[in-house]
Enzyme design. Structure first.
Site, PDB file in Angstrom:
ATOM      1  CB  SER A  24      14.902 -48.445 -39.030  1.00 59.98           C
ATOM      2  OG  SER A  24      15.698 -48.217 -40.157  1.00 59.98           O
ATOM      3  CB  SER A  36       6.057 -63.500 -39.662  1.00 59.61           C
ATOM      4  OG  SER A  36       6.165 -64.904 -39.700  1.00 59.61           O
ATOM      5  CB  CYS A  87       3.352 -68.157 -41.338  1.00 52.78           C
ATOM      6  SG  CYS A  87       3.615 -67.615 -39.683  1.00 52.78           S
ATOM      7  CD  GLN A 104      15.355 -23.375 -34.225  1.00 51.67           C
ATOM      8  OE1 GLN A 104      16.483 -23.786 -34.024  1.00 51.67           O
ATOM      9  NE2 GLN A 104      14.847 -22.351 -33.541  1.00 51.67           N
ATOM     10  CG  ASP A 108      13.204 -22.901 -22.965  1.00 52.05           C
ATOM     11  OD1 ASP A 108      13.309 -22.321 -21.884  1.00 52.05           O
ATOM     12  OD2 ASP A 108      14.172 -23.387 -23.577  1.00 52.05           O
ATOM     13  CG  ASP A 138      20.431 -12.247 -35.791  1.00 53.86           C
ATOM     14  OD1 ASP A 138      20.894 -12.918 -34.851  1.00 53.86           O
ATOM     15  OD2 ASP A 138      21.018 -12.087 -36.876  1.00 53.86           O
ATOM     16  N   PRO A 140      20.774 -21.939 -36.654  1.00 50.02           N
ATOM     17  CG  PRO A 140      18.685 -21.661 -35.630  1.00 50.02           C
ATOM     18  CD  PRO A 140      19.477 -22.619 -36.468  1.00 50.02           C
TER      19      PRO A 140
HETATM   20  N1  SPD Z   1      22.168 -29.878 -26.652  1.00 43.51           N
HETATM   21  C1  SPD Z   1      21.385 -28.900 -25.935  1.00 43.51           C
HETATM   22  C2  SPD Z   1      22.044 -27.594 -25.783  1.00 43.51           C
HETATM   23  C3  SPD Z   1      21.302 -26.654 -24.908  1.00 43.51           C
HETATM   24  C4  SPD Z   1      20.446 -25.722 -25.623  1.00 43.51           C
HETATM   25  N2  SPD Z   1      19.728 -24.781 -24.833  1.00 43.51           N
HETATM   26  C5  SPD Z   1      18.627 -25.306 -24.146  1.00 43.51           C
HETATM   27  C6  SPD Z   1      17.534 -24.323 -24.006  1.00 43.51           C
HETATM   28  C7  SPD Z   1      16.947 -24.339 -22.662  1.00 43.51           C
HETATM   29  N3  SPD Z   1      16.373 -23.092 -22.334  1.00 43.51           N
END
Ligand code: SPD
Length: 427
Positions: free
Chosen positions: A56, A64, A84, A173, A228, A279, A305
């Site tokens: 949104s 306007s 307008c 994801q 990460d 996994d 996952p």
């Molecule tokens: N809501 C976030 C939960 C944390 C997930 N892990 C974070 C990864 C950082 N290495």
């Protein structure tokens, strides 16, 4: 002379590209550009992305407004353009039709404020005009796009610049690297904030150092998740650690972070690391019993996952994979945001490790909903914890590594729980 004060068109854009309909940054850009094409003067815009999908937003123009609500699942956008003066709303309509790739559309036009029906008040507006001239600055345009991590009742929003560095739907994801104003670049998985450049150290120092100082001699460490790279970066600061195995299910997370968050993904080339894109749940199931000194479960929230990372069977497998004396640390959710997951995980760990062997450490993450987050422990065998007696050793490690969150006093303090949290996990 016009017989109405304004012109309002209400538009149905149908069969649009659903990805565009869910892309808050693209929609904001298109709406602002549509206004500019129609020679409007843009004052401000506010756009919001909703979880799991939908956008949104409003563009306020001197003439306007333009407003939109999207339903990506229907490829549908409800748009209205109110003008307008001389502005031609149909120019904005044409522009948006192309931008949204709408295959069908309809619109109705209404004249607003029929002057025949209105009575003009006779009052002196010269002072108001002067005031308006003082603050109206057509060269100034405020951008206002927010990323929201939320459940049905609570949210945390970060204003972001609109810059999208990475956006990929992996088999597991949606992986995105976006830029927030306050916390720098952030990794988001399926609309949930995982980590940001400016506060990642809270999480990564606290998932690793307390356990590695609690253990008398941690040599072999397993990290499940943590794509990460922040967790392995911290683990590898410990010179006594000889081997780290990391199992991350989603290679896209690793690639995105290596490219766009290099300070977090800083240790993937370390020779002590064995990286498996696989996994983690199956890995724990097949792990040889008695292998690891420390297991760190750096998973995301219990949806998608990561759901299996909150199960009894997974933690039983982790227990078995630990050596006789070993420590498990799991991303433990929040006692204020996901009370149920928080409590259930602690009960699972109490059942597996023992009721006095499942301590909880609380820490603060400003970019997670409510800010209050946890790591939950399982202490196996003769591990003495969670309180340490290693003040001098920890303080020298903290200063040698320039740590910004963890320290010796905080280690012990993080295990002191508020009464409501004690109640929550009481069996
Ligand atoms: N809501 C976030 C939960 C944390 C997930 N892990 C974070 C990864 C950082 N290495």
């Amino acid at each position: 002379m016009s017989t109405a004060l304004g012109n309002h068109i209400l538009v149905e854009f149908m069969n649009c590209d659903p990805h565009i309909m869910n892309d808050v940054a693209a929609i904001e850009r298109d709406m602002v550009d549509a206004a500019k094409k129609a020679e409007a003067t843009v004052i401000n815009s506010t756009f919001h992305h909703f979880s799991p999908y939908g956008v949104s937003g409003v563009v306020v123009i001197q003439e306007s407004h333009l407003a939109i609500h999207t339903w990506p699942e229907y490829g549908y956008a409800a748009v209205d353009v109110f003008t307008c003066g001389e502005m031609n709303a149909w120019i904005a309509f044409d522009y948006l039709k192309e931008s949204f790739q709408a295959k069908s559309y309809s619109a109705i036009e209404m004249k607003r404020g029929s002057v025949n029906l209105l009575t003009r008040n006779d009052f002196d507006i010269s002072s108001m005009r002067q005031k308006a001239n003082e603050w109206v600055n057509p060269g100034f345009y405020t951008r206002n796009v927010w990323f929201t991590d939320k459940d049905e009742n609570q949210a945390l929003s970060l204003r972001f610049t609109g810059e999208v560095f990475y956006d990929h739907q992996s088999p597991f994801q949606r992986v995105r690297i976006l830029e927030s104003y306050k916390y720098g670049k952030m990794l988001a998985l399926d609309d949930m904030v995982m980590t940001t450049e400016n506060d990642e150290f809270h999480y990564h120092e606290m998932i690793s150092h307390p356990a590695l100082f609690m253990h008398p001699n941690p040599k072999n460490v397993l990290v499940i998740g943590g794509g990460d790279g922040g967790t392995i970066r911290e683990v590898l600061r410990h010179p006594g650690v000889e081997k780290v195995t990391m199992v991350e299910i989603d290679g896209a997370v690793i690639e995105a972070c290596k490219e766009h968050l290099p300070n977090i993904a800083a240790s993937f080339d370390d020779p002590k690391l064995t990286l498996l894109v696989d996994d983690g749940i199956a890995f724990a199931q097949n792990a040889a019993p008695g292998t690891y000194d420390v297991i760190l479960v750096d998973g995301s929230d219990p949806v998608g996952p990561a759901e299996g990372l909150f199960s009894v069977s997974f933690y039983t497998n982790c227990y078995n994979a630990l050596k006789e004396d070993g420590i498990l640390v799991a991303q433990g959710e929040s006692p204020k945001f996901n009370e149920k997951a928080f409590r259930e995980l602690n009960h699972t760990l109490q059942d597996i490790f023992g009721s006095d062997k499942a301590p909880v450490s609380l820490f603060f993450v400003p970019t997670y909903p409510t800010g209050m987050w946890s790591f939950q422990y399982g202490l196996k065998g003769n591990i003495q914890g969670p309180i340490h007696q290693k003040e001098a050793e920890i303080e020298s490690f903290v200063s040698a590594n320039g740590l910004r969150y963890y320290n010796s006093a905080l280690h012990n303090a993080s295990f002191a729980l508020p009464n409501f949290v004690k109640e929550l996990i009481k069996k």
